[in-house]
Design a protein around this motif. Sequence first.
Motif, PDB file in Angstrom:
ATOM      1  N   ASP B 112      32.953  39.790  68.203  1.00 10.23           N
ATOM      2  CA  ASP B 112      32.297  38.602  67.657  1.00 10.23           C
ATOM      3  C   ASP B 112      31.165  38.971  66.709  1.00 10.23           C
ATOM      4  OD1 ASP B 112      33.996  37.077  69.085  1.00 10.23           O
ATOM      5  OD2 ASP B 112      32.463  35.964  70.183  1.00 10.23           O
ATOM      6  N   LEU B 113      30.310  39.880  67.146  1.00  9.40           N
ATOM      7  CA  LEU B 113      29.185  40.285  66.309  1.00  9.40           C
ATOM      8  C   LEU B 113      29.699  40.876  64.998  1.00  9.40           C
ATOM      9  CD1 LEU B 113      26.669  41.940  68.789  1.00  9.40           C
ATOM     10  CD2 LEU B 113      26.756  39.607  67.966  1.00  9.40           C
ATOM     11  N   SER B 114      30.696  41.743  65.133  1.00  7.44           N
ATOM     12  CA  SER B 114      31.317  42.342  63.955  1.00  7.44           C
ATOM     13  C   SER B 114      31.807  41.270  62.997  1.00  7.44           C
ATOM     14  CB  SER B 114      32.507  43.210  64.371  1.00  7.44           C
ATOM     15  OG  SER B 114      32.123  44.535  64.528  1.00  7.44           O
ATOM     16  N   ALA B 115      32.498  40.302  63.564  1.00  8.62           N
ATOM     17  CA  ALA B 115      33.064  39.238  62.743  1.00  8.62           C
ATOM     18  C   ALA B 115      31.955  38.457  62.028  1.00  8.62           C
ATOM     19  CB  ALA B 115      33.902  38.298  63.601  1.00  8.62           C
ATOM     20  N   GLN B 116      30.866  38.220  62.744  1.00 10.22           N
ATOM     21  CA  GLN B 116      29.743  37.477  62.159  1.00 10.22           C
ATOM     22  C   GLN B 116      29.145  38.224  60.974  1.00 10.22           C
ATOM     23  OE1 GLN B 116      28.185  34.575  63.025  1.00 10.22           O
ATOM     24  NE2 GLN B 116      28.892  34.055  65.089  1.00 10.22           N
ATOM     25  N   ILE B 117      28.886  39.517  61.196  1.00 13.29           N
ATOM     26  CA  ILE B 117      28.287  40.321  60.143  1.00 13.29           C
ATOM     27  C   ILE B 117      29.262  40.451  58.977  1.00 13.29           C
ATOM     28  CG2 ILE B 117      27.478  42.644  59.581  1.00 13.29           C
ATOM     29  CD1 ILE B 117      26.473  42.754  62.506  1.00 13.29           C
ATOM     30  N   HIS B 118      30.518  40.639  59.344  1.00  9.32           N
ATOM     31  CA  HIS B 118      31.556  40.727  58.324  1.00  9.32           C
ATOM     32  C   HIS B 118      31.570  39.453  57.482  1.00  9.32           C
ATOM     33  CE1 HIS B 118      35.519  41.496  56.581  1.00  9.32           C
ATOM     34  NE2 HIS B 118      35.315  42.751  56.921  1.00  9.32           N
ATOM     35  N   GLY B 119      31.517  38.327  58.167  1.00  7.64           N
ATOM     36  CA  GLY B 119      31.510  37.046  57.471  1.00  7.64           C
ATOM     37  C   GLY B 119      30.317  36.914  56.539  1.00  7.64           C
ATOM     38  N   PHE B 120      29.195  37.382  57.027  1.00 10.19           N
ATOM     39  CA  PHE B 120      27.978  37.319  56.222  1.00 10.19           C
ATOM     40  C   PHE B 120      28.121  38.163  54.953  1.00 10.19           C
ATOM     41  CE2 PHE B 120      23.884  39.573  55.462  1.00 10.19           C
ATOM     42  CZ  PHE B 120      23.241  38.523  54.827  1.00 10.19           C
ATOM     43  N   LEU B 121      28.555  39.396  55.126  1.00 14.80           N
ATOM     44  CA  LEU B 121      28.660  40.299  53.978  1.00 14.80           C
ATOM     45  C   LEU B 121      29.803  39.912  53.042  1.00 14.80           C
ATOM     46  CD1 LEU B 121      27.960  43.767  55.639  1.00 14.80           C
ATOM     47  CD2 LEU B 121      26.426  42.349  54.286  1.00 14.80           C
ATOM     48  N   SER B 122      30.802  39.223  53.590  1.00 13.30           N
ATOM     49  CA  SER B 122      31.942  38.852  52.745  1.00 13.30           C
ATOM     50  C   SER B 122      31.603  37.672  51.840  1.00 13.30           C
ATOM     51  CB  SER B 122      33.161  38.524  53.607  1.00 13.30           C
ATOM     52  OG  SER B 122      32.948  37.323  54.301  1.00 13.30           O
ATOM     53  N   GLN B 123      30.442  37.075  52.086  1.00 10.66           N
ATOM     54  CA  GLN B 123      30.041  35.964  51.219  1.00 10.66           C
ATOM     55  C   GLN B 123      29.144  36.424  50.083  1.00 10.66           C
ATOM     56  OE1 GLN B 123      28.526  33.167  54.104  1.00 10.66           O
ATOM     57  NE2 GLN B 123      30.311  31.850  53.785  1.00 10.66           N
ATOM     58  N   ILE B 124      28.912  37.734  50.025  1.00 10.60           N
ATOM     59  CA  ILE B 124      28.083  38.276  48.953  1.00 10.60           C
ATOM     60  C   ILE B 124      28.965  39.060  47.993  1.00 10.60           C
ATOM     61  CG2 ILE B 124      26.110  39.730  48.410  1.00 10.60           C
ATOM     62  CD1 ILE B 124      25.144  39.284  51.278  1.00 10.60           C
ATOM     63  N   SER B 125      29.121  38.548  46.792  1.00 14.74           N
ATOM     64  CA  SER B 125      29.990  39.189  45.805  1.00 14.74           C
ATOM     65  C   SER B 125      29.188  40.117  44.897  1.00 14.74           C
ATOM     66  CB  SER B 125      30.682  38.132  44.956  1.00 14.74           C
ATOM     67  OG  SER B 125      29.724  37.525  44.097  1.00 14.74           O
ATOM     68  N   LEU B 126      29.880  40.959  44.175  1.00 15.31           N
ATOM     69  CA  LEU B 126      29.216  41.823  43.203  1.00 15.31           C
ATOM     70  C   LEU B 126      28.476  40.983  42.165  1.00 15.31           C
ATOM     71  CD1 LEU B 126      31.846  44.650  42.528  1.00 15.31           C
ATOM     72  CD2 LEU B 126      29.830  44.697  44.002  1.00 15.31           C
ATOM     73  N   ALA B 127      29.069  39.849  41.812  1.00 16.20           N
ATOM     74  CA  ALA B 127      28.415  38.948  40.862  1.00 16.20           C
ATOM     75  C   ALA B 127      27.068  38.481  41.416  1.00 16.20           C
ATOM     76  CB  ALA B 127      29.316  37.750  40.572  1.00 16.20           C
ATOM     77  N   ASP B 128      27.042  38.165  42.706  1.00 15.86           N
ATOM     78  CA  ASP B 128      25.790  37.758  43.344  1.00 15.86           C
ATOM     79  C   ASP B 128      24.753  38.865  43.251  1.00 15.86           C
ATOM     80  OD1 ASP B 128      26.848  35.315  44.099  1.00 15.86           O
ATOM     81  OD2 ASP B 128      27.595  36.089  46.016  1.00 15.86           O
ATOM     82  N   LEU B 129      25.179  40.068  43.543  1.00 14.77           N
ATOM     83  CA  LEU B 129      24.248  41.196  43.521  1.00 14.77           C
ATOM     84  C   LEU B 129      23.677  41.402  42.124  1.00 14.77           C
ATOM     85  CD1 LEU B 129      26.007  43.858  45.766  1.00 14.77           C
ATOM     86  CD2 LEU B 129      24.449  42.022  46.385  1.00 14.77           C
ATOM     87  N   MET B 130      24.541  41.291  41.119  1.00 15.70           N
ATOM     88  CA  MET B 130      24.104  41.508  39.746  1.00 15.70           C
ATOM     89  C   MET B 130      23.063  40.497  39.309  1.00 15.70           C
ATOM     90  SD  MET B 130      27.324  42.689  37.515  1.00 15.70           S
ATOM     91  CE  MET B 130      26.287  42.470  36.081  1.00 15.70           C
ATOM     92  N   ALA B 131      23.132  39.317  39.892  1.00 17.32           N
ATOM     93  CA  ALA B 131      22.199  38.258  39.511  1.00 17.32           C
ATOM     94  C   ALA B 131      20.786  38.522  40.032  1.00 17.32           C
ATOM     95  CB  ALA B 131      22.710  36.910  40.039  1.00 17.32           C
ATOM     96  N   ARG B 132      20.657  39.461  40.942  1.00 21.29           N
ATOM     97  CA  ARG B 132      19.331  39.736  41.533  1.00 21.29           C
ATOM     98  C   ARG B 132      18.398  40.362  40.512  1.00 21.29           C
ATOM     99  NH1 ARG B 132      19.287  40.695  47.478  1.00 21.29           N
ATOM    100  NH2 ARG B 132      17.559  42.063  46.968  1.00 21.29           N
ATOM    101  N   LYS B 133      17.160  39.928  40.550  1.00 22.96           N
ATOM    102  CA  LYS B 133      16.176  40.424  39.589  1.00 22.96           C
ATOM    103  C   LYS B 133      15.901  41.911  39.795  1.00 22.96           C
ATOM    104  CE  LYS B 133      11.704  39.131  38.908  1.00 22.96           C
ATOM    105  NZ  LYS B 133      10.577  38.203  39.158  1.00 22.96           N
ATOM    106  N   ASP B 134      15.755  42.320  41.061  1.00 29.82           N
ATOM    107  CA  ASP B 134      15.433  43.723  41.339  1.00 29.82           C
ATOM    108  C   ASP B 134      16.566  44.652  40.888  1.00 29.82           C
ATOM    109  OD1 ASP B 134      16.272  42.248  44.058  1.00 29.82           O
ATOM    110  OD2 ASP B 134      17.109  44.247  44.066  1.00 29.82           O
ATOM    111  N   VAL B 135      17.790  44.179  41.049  1.00 26.95           N
ATOM    112  CA  VAL B 135      18.934  44.987  40.604  1.00 26.95           C
ATOM    113  C   VAL B 135      18.903  45.158  39.088  1.00 26.95           C
ATOM    114  CG1 VAL B 135      21.451  45.017  40.364  1.00 26.95           C
ATOM    115  CG2 VAL B 135      20.425  44.430  42.552  1.00 26.95           C
ATOM    116  N   GLN B 136      18.636  44.063  38.385  1.00 25.24           N
ATOM    117  CA  GLN B 136      18.580  44.132  36.924  1.00 25.24           C
ATOM    118  C   GLN B 136      17.472  45.066  36.454  1.00 25.24           C
ATOM    119  OE1 GLN B 136      18.230  40.101  35.569  1.00 25.24           O
ATOM    120  NE2 GLN B 136      20.423  39.659  35.888  1.00 25.24           N
ATOM    121  N   THR B 137      16.325  44.978  37.112  1.00 29.63           N
ATOM    122  CA  THR B 137      15.192  45.832  36.733  1.00 29.63           C
ATOM    123  C   THR B 137      15.550  47.309  36.869  1.00 29.63           C
ATOM    124  OG1 THR B 137      13.715  44.137  37.607  1.00 29.63           O
ATOM    125  CG2 THR B 137      12.763  46.309  37.154  1.00 29.63           C
ATOM    126  N   VAL B 138      16.086  47.676  38.030  1.00 28.46           N
ATOM    127  CA  VAL B 138      16.442  49.071  38.267  1.00 28.46           C
ATOM    128  C   VAL B 138      17.554  49.504  37.306  1.00 28.46           C
ATOM    129  CG1 VAL B 138      17.336  50.723  39.939  1.00 28.46           C
ATOM    130  CG2 VAL B 138      15.731  48.977  40.677  1.00 28.46           C
TER     131      VAL B 138
END
Lengths: 161, 161
Positions: B112-138
Amino acid sequence: MRLTTKGRYAVTAMLDLAIHGDDGPISLADISERQGISLSYLEQLFAKLRRNELVRSVRGPGGGYQLNRAQKEINVAQVIDAVNESVDATGCGHNSSCQDGVTCLTHHLWCDLSAQIHGFLSQISLADLMARKDVQTVAQRQDRQHLSAFEDSLISAKVSA
Amino acid sequence: MRLTTKGRYAVTAMLDLAIHGDDGPISLADISERQGISLSYLEQLFAKLRRNELVRSVRGPGGGYQLNRAQKEINVAQVIDAVNESVDATGCGHNSSCQDGVTCLTHHLWCDLSAQIHGFLSQISLADLMARKDVQTVAQRQDRQHLSAFEDSLISAKVSA
DNA sequence: ATATAATTGACTAAAAAGGTTGGTTATTGC
DNA sequence: GCAATAACCAACCTTTTTAGTCAATTATAT
């Protein structure tokens, strides 16, 4: 936040304590037998759990370990963090100079993800886990097995006497 | 679901691909230099990423790797799962006979815990990450460094010629 | 042809996970 | 006081995972 089998062993052992620790301390030998975790490995894990004040110990015969707080007050994240203490020298830990003295691309990112997962696991207490039907089912089976193993040892003791 | 530095390396590399892969394939040598990950280790990781069809490769000069789908269609959980493939022989994996042929105390729990964390991380796409300000700065800082390293190599090539 | 860069595979070093051995110390019950 | 219990402790070991090295092969663009 690292998620490996080590943390899982620790959570399993703590849950065993929560289930059986109502009256008096529980020996690691008992937990080892019920949960199939090696006694010596449990000793290492409980040294860390004790340092983190999640359990307290009683020495001597009849001794063992007890939860140091109410089941509601101990959560999964605390247990996992306790046994994973002092890791993080590799990769970027708390310091933000992970790549040749500068912040790496996924530093903030990973801190955030870690925090999210940590937050999630910190909302699950031992009391919550005990309330689960599947946990109760397995616990009852383990108790029966443990009990019968105890009876067997009594019989063999009688035979050898 | 296991969370170690391995998965993080993979996510970092994939994010680098997402940032720089707009025009043409990106060589592992470039990613290695920018992200400070050893080339050979990247090769191992990308072998798995390719097997999981998260990236596609182009051989020969000017070749490299490209995302095999839109940035929105690739999420963090997929990347981590890809590089952690075929682990789980130890401990209870998918089969529920983890402790001497029977289900261990925390089996369902961990699933269950695995599934929860998996679900959480599966909702974060590379596009989402790229939109982050800190990612763009680095990313911008890394581009500048990479570019100047490229210019340096041009100069030294001219000198040695 | 040649340089580029993925692909493959064998191999190695270091760290972490998991376990063993052999003690010591504190406590209890006889 | 003595034996049994069980925490505590430290050195050691094996296996697995992580991380990286090295060398060779293959495809391809120029």
